[in-house]
Scaffold this motif. Sequence first.
Motif, mmCIF file in Angstrom:
data_model
loop_
_atom_site.group_PDB
_atom_site.id
_atom_site.type_symbol
_atom_site.label_atom_id
_atom_site.label_comp_id
_atom_site.label_asym_id
_atom_site.label_seq_id
_atom_site.Cartn_x
_atom_site.Cartn_y
_atom_site.Cartn_z
ATOM 1 N N TYR A 24 31.962 35.428 45.490
ATOM 2 C CA TYR A 24 32.781 36.884 45.561
ATOM 3 C C TYR A 24 32.004 36.026 43.693
ATOM 4 O O TYR A 24 32.752 35.414 42.840
ATOM 5 N N PHE A 25 30.930 37.184 42.958
ATOM 6 C CA PHE A 25 30.713 37.049 41.536
ATOM 7 C C PHE A 25 31.659 38.159 40.602
ATOM 8 O O PHE A 25 31.449 38.661 40.472
ATOM 9 N N LEU A 26 33.047 37.690 40.896
ATOM 10 C CA LEU A 26 34.226 38.926 40.449
ATOM 11 C C LEU A 26 34.720 38.779 39.395
ATOM 12 O O LEU A 26 36.263 38.561 39.609
ATOM 13 N N PRO A 27 34.913 37.497 38.492
ATOM 14 C CA PRO A 27 35.971 36.335 38.366
ATOM 15 C C PRO A 27 36.735 37.377 37.021
ATOM 16 O O PRO A 27 37.619 36.917 36.592
ATOM 17 N N THR A 28 37.049 38.820 36.639
ATOM 18 C CA THR A 28 37.823 39.665 36.065
ATOM 19 C C THR A 28 37.745 38.839 35.108
ATOM 20 O O THR A 28 36.996 38.903 34.485
ATOM 21 N N THR A 29 39.137 37.998 34.247
ATOM 22 C CA THR A 29 39.436 37.441 33.739
ATOM 23 C C THR A 29 39.012 36.398 32.925
ATOM 24 O O THR A 29 39.556 35.592 32.091
ATOM 25 N N SER A 53 29.951 34.369 31.249
ATOM 26 C CA SER A 53 29.516 35.017 31.421
ATOM 27 C C SER A 53 30.698 35.672 32.432
ATOM 28 O O SER A 53 31.573 34.899 33.338
ATOM 29 N N GLU A 54 31.367 36.761 32.228
ATOM 30 C CA GLU A 54 31.978 38.027 33.786
ATOM 31 C C GLU A 54 31.095 37.873 34.353
ATOM 32 O O GLU A 54 31.425 39.097 34.461
ATOM 33 N N ALA A 87 28.923 42.302 43.108
ATOM 34 C CA ALA A 87 28.975 41.625 41.827
ATOM 35 C C ALA A 87 30.126 42.114 40.991
ATOM 36 O O ALA A 87 29.311 43.164 41.217
ATOM 37 N N LEU A 88 30.059 41.353 39.920
ATOM 38 C CA LEU A 88 30.382 42.316 38.481
ATOM 39 C C LEU A 88 29.071 42.441 37.115
ATOM 40 O O LEU A 88 29.190 41.202 36.851
ATOM 41 N N ALA A 150 36.406 42.962 32.884
ATOM 42 C CA ALA A 150 36.076 43.132 33.758
ATOM 43 C C ALA A 150 36.386 42.891 34.812
ATOM 44 O O ALA A 150 37.093 42.927 35.309
ATOM 45 N N GLY A 151 35.676 44.476 35.742
ATOM 46 C CA GLY A 151 36.648 44.604 36.646
ATOM 47 C C GLY A 151 37.615 45.856 36.317
ATOM 48 O O GLY A 151 38.050 46.215 37.671
ATOM 49 N N TYR A 152 37.955 45.573 35.098
ATOM 50 C CA TYR A 152 39.076 47.140 34.811
ATOM 51 C C TYR A 152 39.014 47.669 33.351
ATOM 52 O O TYR A 152 38.295 46.846 32.857
#
Length: 177
Positions: A24-29, A53-54, A87-88, A150-152
């Motif tokens: 998953y390329f979604l690290p959030t924070t 990178s986020e 991804a984000l 980052a996603g939110y």
Amino acid sequence: MDEVVDLIESYPPSPVRKASKRAYFLPTTVHVYFGKVTGATPDGREAGGFPVSEGVSPVQGGMDRKGIAAVFRSVAKCDWDKTGGGALLNQKLTPDIFDSEENIKKLAQLIRTFFRLGGHHVQFNVVSAELLREAQRKPQDFQDLMVRVAGYSDYFVNLPEGGLQEEIVQRTEQELL
């Protein structure tokens, strides 16, 4: 991306739940934390320094030197179906993009093209670094300033000043060419 996905999925399912591994390329924070524990990188980034990178966004501070269209072309090359979670991609737009109907139409066409090319996800902040710096100086005057993190989304002045706030300030302000 293909190599990362192949490496992760090469591991056997977990012994407890028999769950397979997915990329998953979604690290959030966690990109702030990752920046603190990451060693020096070939691009000159020092060890334990600024956040990484986020997601799949270009590294903050101007690493995306050829504009938003180049970012979109690059990110759209990846086969996001392989990740199972996508991804984000964050982009910060200069507010003057919305000063003319022509620019709004250009941006809409650019976004449509991104998805036709295979883009999976993009989210925007429309704010200048100058305004964000002012919000850091006078947080009492900017209690309602909402940003994509980052996603939110969150109120900018509620974010940690040395970490997430600075990371958002440092994102490249994209202009339409």
